[in-house]
Scaffold this motif. Structure first.
Motif, PDB file in Angstrom:
ATOM      1  N   HIS A  99       0.828  -1.208   0.000  1.00 44.13           N
ATOM      2  CA  HIS A  99       0.000   0.000   0.000  1.00 44.13           C
ATOM      3  C   HIS A  99       0.862   1.258   0.000  1.00 44.13           C
ATOM      4  O   HIS A  99       0.524   2.250  -0.650  1.00 44.13           O
ATOM      5  CB  HIS A  99      -0.919  -0.004   1.221  1.00 44.13           C
ATOM      6  N   TRP A 158      -8.081   0.550   9.427  1.00 44.01           N
ATOM      7  CA  TRP A 158      -8.996  -0.127   8.506  1.00 44.01           C
ATOM      8  C   TRP A 158     -10.413  -0.042   9.057  1.00 44.01           C
ATOM      9  O   TRP A 158     -10.644  -0.056  10.256  1.00 44.01           O
ATOM     10  CB  TRP A 158      -8.579  -1.580   8.284  1.00 44.01           C
ATOM     11  N   ILE A 172     -10.306   7.715  -3.869  1.00 39.56           N
ATOM     12  CA  ILE A 172     -10.564   6.295  -3.643  1.00 39.56           C
ATOM     13  C   ILE A 172     -11.163   5.692  -4.903  1.00 39.56           C
ATOM     14  O   ILE A 172     -12.219   6.117  -5.366  1.00 39.56           O
ATOM     15  CB  ILE A 172     -11.524   6.071  -2.464  1.00 39.56           C
ATOM     16  N   LEU A 191     -11.906  -0.488   3.746  1.00 45.02           N
ATOM     17  CA  LEU A 191     -10.862   0.439   3.322  1.00 45.02           C
ATOM     18  C   LEU A 191      -9.694   0.405   4.298  1.00 45.02           C
ATOM     19  O   LEU A 191      -9.887   0.428   5.514  1.00 45.02           O
ATOM     20  CB  LEU A 191     -11.401   1.868   3.244  1.00 45.02           C
ATOM     21  N   THR A 193      -6.334   2.511   5.322  1.00 47.79           N
ATOM     22  CA  THR A 193      -5.813   3.867   5.182  1.00 47.79           C
ATOM     23  C   THR A 193      -4.442   3.990   5.826  1.00 47.79           C
ATOM     24  O   THR A 193      -4.268   3.633   6.987  1.00 47.79           O
ATOM     25  CB  THR A 193      -6.767   4.885   5.835  1.00 47.79           C
ATOM     26  N   GLU A 195      -2.264   6.811   7.060  1.00 51.85           N
ATOM     27  CA  GLU A 195      -2.571   8.197   7.395  1.00 51.85           C
ATOM     28  C   GLU A 195      -1.444   9.147   6.990  1.00 51.85           C
ATOM     29  O   GLU A 195      -0.365   8.740   6.575  1.00 51.85           O
ATOM     30  CB  GLU A 195      -2.822   8.318   8.906  1.00 51.85           C
ATOM     31  N   PRO A 215      -4.292  11.622   3.577  1.00 53.83           N
ATOM     32  CA  PRO A 215      -3.673  10.318   3.819  1.00 53.83           C
ATOM     33  C   PRO A 215      -2.701   9.973   2.702  1.00 53.83           C
ATOM     34  O   PRO A 215      -2.840  10.439   1.571  1.00 53.83           O
ATOM     35  CB  PRO A 215      -4.868   9.360   3.846  1.00 53.83           C
ATOM     36  N   ASP A 217      -2.342   6.881   1.495  1.00 55.35           N
ATOM     37  CA  ASP A 217      -3.037   5.963   0.601  1.00 55.35           C
ATOM     38  C   ASP A 217      -4.319   5.484   1.268  1.00 55.35           C
ATOM     39  O   ASP A 217      -4.343   5.219   2.471  1.00 55.35           O
ATOM     40  CB  ASP A 217      -2.151   4.754   0.265  1.00 55.35           C
ATOM     41  N   VAL A 218      -5.370   5.361   0.486  1.00 48.08           N
ATOM     42  CA  VAL A 218      -6.620   4.734   0.918  1.00 48.08           C
ATOM     43  C   VAL A 218      -7.023   3.743  -0.158  1.00 48.08           C
ATOM     44  O   VAL A 218      -7.234   4.126  -1.304  1.00 48.08           O
ATOM     45  CB  VAL A 218      -7.748   5.758   1.133  1.00 48.08           C
TER      46      VAL A 218
END
Length: 297
Positions: A99, A158, A172, A191, A193, A195, A215, A217-218
Protein backbone atom coordinates in the motif's frame (compact mmCIF):
# COMPACT_ATOMS: atom_id res chain seq x y z
CA UNK A 1 -18.08 -7.20 9.41
CA UNK A 2 -16.81 -7.14 5.83
CA UNK A 3 -14.18 -9.75 4.99
CA UNK A 4 -12.26 -12.00 7.35
CA UNK A 5 -11.85 -11.83 11.12
CA UNK A 6 -8.08 -12.17 10.67
CA UNK A 7 -8.02 -8.94 8.67
CA UNK A 8 -10.05 -7.11 11.33
CA UNK A 9 -7.96 -8.48 14.22
CA UNK A 10 -4.55 -9.26 12.69
CA UNK A 11 -2.66 -9.43 15.99
CA UNK A 12 -4.86 -12.22 17.39
CA UNK A 13 -3.04 -15.51 16.78
CA UNK A 14 -4.14 -17.88 19.60
CA UNK A 15 -7.76 -18.74 20.23
CA UNK A 16 -10.04 -21.53 21.40
CA UNK A 17 -13.20 -22.40 19.52
CA UNK A 18 -15.64 -25.19 18.66
CA UNK A 19 -15.37 -27.48 15.66
CA UNK A 20 -18.63 -27.22 13.71
CA UNK A 21 -18.02 -29.59 10.80
CA UNK A 22 -15.43 -32.00 9.39
CA UNK A 23 -15.09 -33.52 5.94
CA UNK A 24 -11.93 -35.63 5.75
CA UNK A 25 -9.09 -33.16 6.26
CA UNK A 26 -11.38 -30.15 5.80
CA UNK A 27 -12.47 -28.48 9.04
CA UNK A 28 -14.92 -25.68 9.82
CA UNK A 29 -14.72 -23.72 13.07
CA UNK A 30 -17.30 -21.69 14.97
CA UNK A 31 -14.84 -18.79 14.98
CA UNK A 32 -11.58 -18.52 13.07
CA UNK A 33 -8.66 -16.10 13.14
CA UNK A 34 -6.93 -17.89 10.26
CA UNK A 35 -6.61 -15.85 7.08
CA UNK A 36 -7.90 -17.61 3.97
CA UNK A 37 -5.92 -16.92 0.80
CA UNK A 38 -7.41 -13.83 -0.85
CA UNK A 39 -6.41 -10.78 -2.85
CA UNK A 40 -2.89 -11.98 -3.55
CA UNK A 41 -2.12 -12.74 0.12
CA UNK A 42 -1.38 -16.40 0.96
CA UNK A 43 -3.19 -18.39 3.61
CA UNK A 44 -2.04 -18.42 7.21
CA UNK A 45 -0.03 -21.30 8.62
CA UNK A 46 -0.44 -22.77 12.09
CA UNK A 47 -2.14 -25.60 13.99
CA UNK A 48 -5.64 -26.68 15.00
CA UNK A 49 -5.38 -28.90 18.02
CA UNK A 50 -1.97 -30.47 17.43
CA UNK A 51 -2.35 -30.84 13.65
CA UNK A 52 -0.67 -28.55 11.14
CA UNK A 53 -2.84 -26.42 8.88
CA UNK A 54 -1.87 -27.09 5.24
CA UNK A 55 -4.17 -24.49 3.67
CA UNK A 56 -6.99 -22.08 4.48
CA UNK A 57 -9.59 -21.24 1.86
CA UNK A 58 -12.11 -18.42 2.09
CA UNK A 59 -15.31 -19.84 0.54
CA UNK A 60 -18.74 -18.18 0.67
CA UNK A 61 -17.70 -16.00 3.59
CA UNK A 62 -16.27 -18.88 5.64
CA UNK A 63 -12.80 -20.23 6.33
CA UNK A 64 -12.27 -23.81 5.22
CA UNK A 65 -9.22 -25.21 7.06
CA UNK A 66 -7.38 -27.98 5.24
CA UNK A 67 -5.28 -29.98 7.71
CA UNK A 68 -2.10 -31.93 6.98
CA UNK A 69 -3.84 -35.10 8.17
CA UNK A 70 -7.30 -36.23 9.22
CA UNK A 71 -8.06 -35.06 12.77
CA UNK A 72 -8.94 -37.21 15.78
CA UNK A 73 -11.27 -34.54 17.19
CA UNK A 74 -14.95 -34.49 16.20
CA UNK A 75 -17.61 -31.85 15.55
CA UNK A 76 -18.64 -30.30 18.86
CA UNK A 77 -15.15 -30.61 20.36
CA UNK A 78 -13.34 -27.46 21.44
CA UNK A 79 -9.83 -27.00 20.07
CA UNK A 80 -6.92 -24.67 20.74
CA UNK A 81 -5.76 -22.98 17.56
CA UNK A 82 -2.49 -21.20 16.88
CA UNK A 83 -1.61 -19.02 13.90
CA UNK A 84 2.07 -18.99 12.89
CA UNK A 85 2.97 -15.49 14.10
CA UNK A 86 6.20 -15.19 12.11
CA UNK A 87 4.48 -15.84 8.78
CA UNK A 88 1.41 -13.75 9.70
CA UNK A 89 3.64 -10.80 10.58
CA UNK A 90 5.60 -11.20 7.35
CA UNK A 91 2.35 -10.99 5.38
CA UNK A 92 1.18 -7.99 7.43
CA UNK A 93 4.43 -6.17 6.73
CA UNK A 94 4.49 -7.13 3.06
CA UNK A 95 0.86 -6.18 2.46
CA UNK A 96 1.21 -2.83 4.19
CA UNK A 97 4.39 -2.14 2.23
CA UNK A 98 2.47 -2.74 -0.98
CA UNK A 99 0.00 0.00 0.00
CA UNK A 100 2.87 2.36 0.74
CA UNK A 101 4.31 1.58 -2.69
CA UNK A 102 0.97 2.19 -4.41
CA UNK A 103 0.75 5.57 -2.66
CA UNK A 104 4.24 6.45 -3.87
CA UNK A 105 3.44 5.31 -7.40
CA UNK A 106 0.37 7.54 -7.54
CA UNK A 107 2.61 10.51 -6.76
CA UNK A 108 5.53 9.61 -9.00
CA UNK A 109 3.89 7.93 -12.01
CA UNK A 110 1.37 9.38 -14.42
CA UNK A 111 -2.16 7.97 -14.03
CA UNK A 112 -1.08 5.00 -11.96
CA UNK A 113 -3.79 2.51 -10.92
CA UNK A 114 -3.43 -0.58 -8.74
CA UNK A 115 -3.98 -3.78 -10.73
CA UNK A 116 -2.93 -6.70 -8.53
CA UNK A 117 -0.74 -8.17 -5.79
CA UNK A 118 1.15 -11.37 -5.11
CA UNK A 119 2.89 -11.93 -1.77
CA UNK A 120 5.50 -14.64 -2.22
CA UNK A 121 7.68 -16.27 0.45
CA UNK A 122 10.65 -14.03 -0.42
CA UNK A 123 9.42 -11.21 -2.64
CA UNK A 124 6.25 -9.21 -3.29
CA UNK A 125 4.87 -8.20 -6.67
CA UNK A 126 2.59 -5.21 -7.26
CA UNK A 127 0.98 -4.67 -10.66
CA UNK A 128 0.13 -1.15 -11.80
CA UNK A 129 -1.73 0.09 -14.83
CA UNK A 130 0.22 3.13 -16.01
CA UNK A 131 1.39 4.73 -19.22
CA UNK A 132 4.59 5.94 -17.54
CA UNK A 133 7.90 4.28 -18.32
CA UNK A 134 9.82 3.19 -15.24
CA UNK A 135 13.54 3.79 -15.56
CA UNK A 136 16.18 3.09 -12.92
CA UNK A 137 15.91 6.58 -11.45
CA UNK A 138 12.16 6.20 -10.92
CA UNK A 139 12.71 2.88 -9.16
CA UNK A 140 15.20 4.60 -6.86
CA UNK A 141 12.66 7.34 -6.15
CA UNK A 142 9.99 4.74 -5.36
CA UNK A 143 12.38 2.93 -3.02
CA UNK A 144 13.25 6.18 -1.25
CA UNK A 145 9.59 7.24 -0.92
CA UNK A 146 8.52 3.88 0.54
CA UNK A 147 11.29 3.83 3.12
CA UNK A 148 10.66 7.46 4.04
CA UNK A 149 7.01 6.68 4.79
CA UNK A 150 8.10 3.70 6.90
CA UNK A 151 10.48 5.96 8.82
CA UNK A 152 7.77 8.57 9.37
CA UNK A 153 5.77 6.11 11.47
CA UNK A 154 2.42 6.79 9.86
CA UNK A 155 -0.66 5.22 11.49
CA UNK A 156 -2.46 2.49 9.53
CA UNK A 157 -6.22 1.98 10.01
CA UNK A 158 -9.00 -0.13 8.51
CA UNK A 159 -12.76 0.21 8.54
CA UNK A 160 -15.93 -0.85 6.70
CA UNK A 161 -17.97 1.83 4.95
CA UNK A 162 -20.97 1.74 2.60
CA UNK A 163 -19.91 1.43 -1.04
CA UNK A 164 -21.81 4.61 -1.89
CA UNK A 165 -19.81 6.55 0.70
CA UNK A 166 -16.50 5.16 -0.55
CA UNK A 167 -17.28 6.15 -4.14
CA UNK A 168 -18.04 9.73 -3.08
CA UNK A 169 -14.69 10.21 -1.35
CA UNK A 170 -11.87 11.80 -3.35
CA UNK A 171 -8.84 9.67 -4.13
CA UNK A 172 -10.56 6.30 -3.64
CA UNK A 173 -11.01 3.99 -6.60
CA UNK A 174 -11.75 0.29 -6.44
CA UNK A 175 -12.93 -2.52 -8.65
CA UNK A 176 -15.75 -4.37 -6.90
CA UNK A 177 -15.65 -7.20 -9.47
CA UNK A 178 -11.89 -7.44 -10.01
CA UNK A 179 -8.75 -6.99 -7.93
CA UNK A 180 -10.68 -5.53 -4.96
CA UNK A 181 -13.61 -7.97 -4.94
CA UNK A 182 -12.51 -9.57 -1.66
CA UNK A 183 -12.94 -6.26 0.15
CA UNK A 184 -16.59 -5.87 -0.87
CA UNK A 185 -19.49 -7.61 0.83
CA UNK A 186 -23.18 -6.88 1.34
CA UNK A 187 -23.02 -3.31 0.08
CA UNK A 188 -19.96 -2.37 2.15
CA UNK A 189 -16.28 -2.06 1.33
CA UNK A 190 -13.29 -2.47 3.63
CA UNK A 191 -10.86 0.44 3.32
CA UNK A 192 -7.27 0.41 4.56
CA UNK A 193 -5.81 3.87 5.18
CA UNK A 194 -2.20 4.89 5.62
CA UNK A 195 -2.57 8.20 7.39
CA UNK A 196 -0.76 11.47 6.93
CA UNK A 197 2.65 11.97 8.53
CA UNK A 198 2.15 12.59 12.30
CA UNK A 199 4.63 15.49 12.36
CA UNK A 200 4.79 17.57 9.20
CA UNK A 201 7.29 20.16 10.47
CA UNK A 202 10.21 18.64 8.55
CA UNK A 203 9.12 20.15 5.26
CA UNK A 204 10.27 17.02 3.37
CA UNK A 205 6.85 15.94 2.12
CA UNK A 206 6.60 14.56 -1.40
CA UNK A 207 4.47 16.40 -3.93
CA UNK A 208 0.90 15.18 -4.03
CA UNK A 209 0.19 15.51 -0.30
CA UNK A 210 -1.43 18.94 -0.21
CA UNK A 211 -2.39 19.29 3.45
CA UNK A 212 -1.67 17.73 6.86
CA UNK A 213 -4.94 15.80 6.61
CA UNK A 214 -4.20 14.06 3.31
CA UNK A 215 -3.67 10.32 3.82
CA UNK A 216 -0.79 8.69 2.00
CA UNK A 217 -3.04 5.96 0.60
CA UNK A 218 -6.62 4.73 0.92
CA UNK A 219 -7.38 1.42 -0.78
CA UNK A 220 -10.07 -1.23 -0.76
CA UNK A 221 -8.37 -4.30 0.69
CA UNK A 222 -9.22 -7.60 2.39
CA UNK A 223 -5.75 -8.37 3.78
CA UNK A 224 -3.93 -8.11 7.10
CA UNK A 225 -1.87 -5.04 7.98
CA UNK A 226 0.33 -3.59 10.71
CA UNK A 227 -0.94 -0.69 12.84
CA UNK A 228 1.93 1.66 11.97
CA UNK A 229 4.28 1.88 9.00
CA UNK A 230 7.31 1.67 11.31
CA UNK A 231 6.42 -2.00 11.85
CA UNK A 232 7.04 -2.71 8.16
CA UNK A 233 10.81 -2.45 8.62
CA UNK A 234 13.30 -2.33 5.74
CA UNK A 235 11.96 -2.41 2.18
CA UNK A 236 14.02 -2.77 -1.00
CA UNK A 237 12.64 -2.31 -4.52
CA UNK A 238 14.21 -5.06 -6.65
CA UNK A 239 13.11 -4.32 -10.19
CA UNK A 240 10.30 -3.99 -12.70
CA UNK A 241 8.82 -5.90 -15.62
CA UNK A 242 5.86 -5.70 -18.02
CA UNK A 243 3.76 -8.90 -17.81
CA UNK A 244 0.98 -7.42 -20.00
CA UNK A 245 0.43 -4.43 -22.24
CA UNK A 246 -0.11 -1.32 -20.13
CA UNK A 247 0.82 -3.14 -16.91
CA UNK A 248 4.02 -2.54 -14.97
CA UNK A 249 5.03 -5.02 -12.28
CA UNK A 250 7.23 -3.81 -9.42
CA UNK A 251 8.97 -6.39 -7.27
CA UNK A 252 10.23 -5.65 -3.77
CA UNK A 253 11.34 -7.39 -0.61
CA UNK A 254 10.77 -6.75 3.09
CA UNK A 255 12.63 -7.93 6.17
CA UNK A 256 15.66 -10.25 5.89
CA UNK A 257 15.37 -10.49 2.10
CA UNK A 258 15.44 -6.70 1.85
CA UNK A 259 18.49 -6.56 4.11
CA UNK A 260 20.27 -9.22 2.05
CA UNK A 261 19.63 -7.26 -1.15
CA UNK A 262 20.86 -4.01 0.40
CA UNK A 263 23.99 -5.82 1.60
CA UNK A 264 24.66 -7.11 -1.93
CA UNK A 265 24.12 -3.63 -3.38
CA UNK A 266 26.52 -2.10 -0.85
CA UNK A 267 29.20 -4.69 -1.65
CA UNK A 268 28.80 -3.92 -5.35
CA UNK A 269 29.02 -0.18 -4.69
CA UNK A 270 32.18 -0.54 -2.59
CA UNK A 271 33.72 -2.79 -5.25
CA UNK A 272 32.97 -0.14 -7.89
CA UNK A 273 34.55 2.64 -5.84
CA UNK A 274 37.64 0.52 -5.33
CA UNK A 275 37.96 -0.54 -8.98
CA UNK A 276 37.39 2.98 -10.31
CA UNK A 277 39.33 4.69 -7.48
CA UNK A 278 36.63 7.32 -6.94
CA UNK A 279 34.17 8.26 -4.21
CA UNK A 280 30.74 6.61 -4.26
CA UNK A 281 29.04 9.78 -5.49
CA UNK A 282 31.37 9.83 -8.51
CA UNK A 283 30.90 6.23 -9.63
CA UNK A 284 28.16 7.03 -12.15
CA UNK A 285 30.12 9.82 -13.81
CA UNK A 286 33.27 7.72 -13.93
CA UNK A 287 31.42 4.81 -15.54
CA UNK A 288 30.05 7.17 -18.19
CA UNK A 289 33.59 8.41 -18.83
CA UNK A 290 35.16 4.98 -19.27
CA UNK A 291 32.28 3.28 -21.11
CA UNK A 292 33.03 4.75 -24.60
CA UNK A 293 36.67 3.76 -24.29
CA UNK A 294 35.66 0.21 -23.35
CA UNK A 295 33.32 0.07 -26.29
CA UNK A 296 36.11 0.88 -28.76
CA UNK A 297 38.27 -2.04 -27.61
Amino acid sequence: MTGQRAAAEPYATRFETEVTSIDGRRVWLERSHFFGASGGQPADRGTIGDIAVADVQFVDGEQVHVLAEEPSFKPGHRVLCSVDWSFRMYCMRAHTASHVLVGAARRLLEESTYAGLEIGPETVRVDLETSAALDDETLIELDEAVNRVVWESRPVAWDDVPISEARERDGITFDAEGADAGAVRKGRVRLVTIEDEPDNRSGNRLSGATSPTDPWDVSACSGTHVRNTREVGPVTVLGRSSPDAGVTRIEFAVGPQAIDRRTAEKRAAFAATSALDVDLEEVGDELERVRPASGRQ
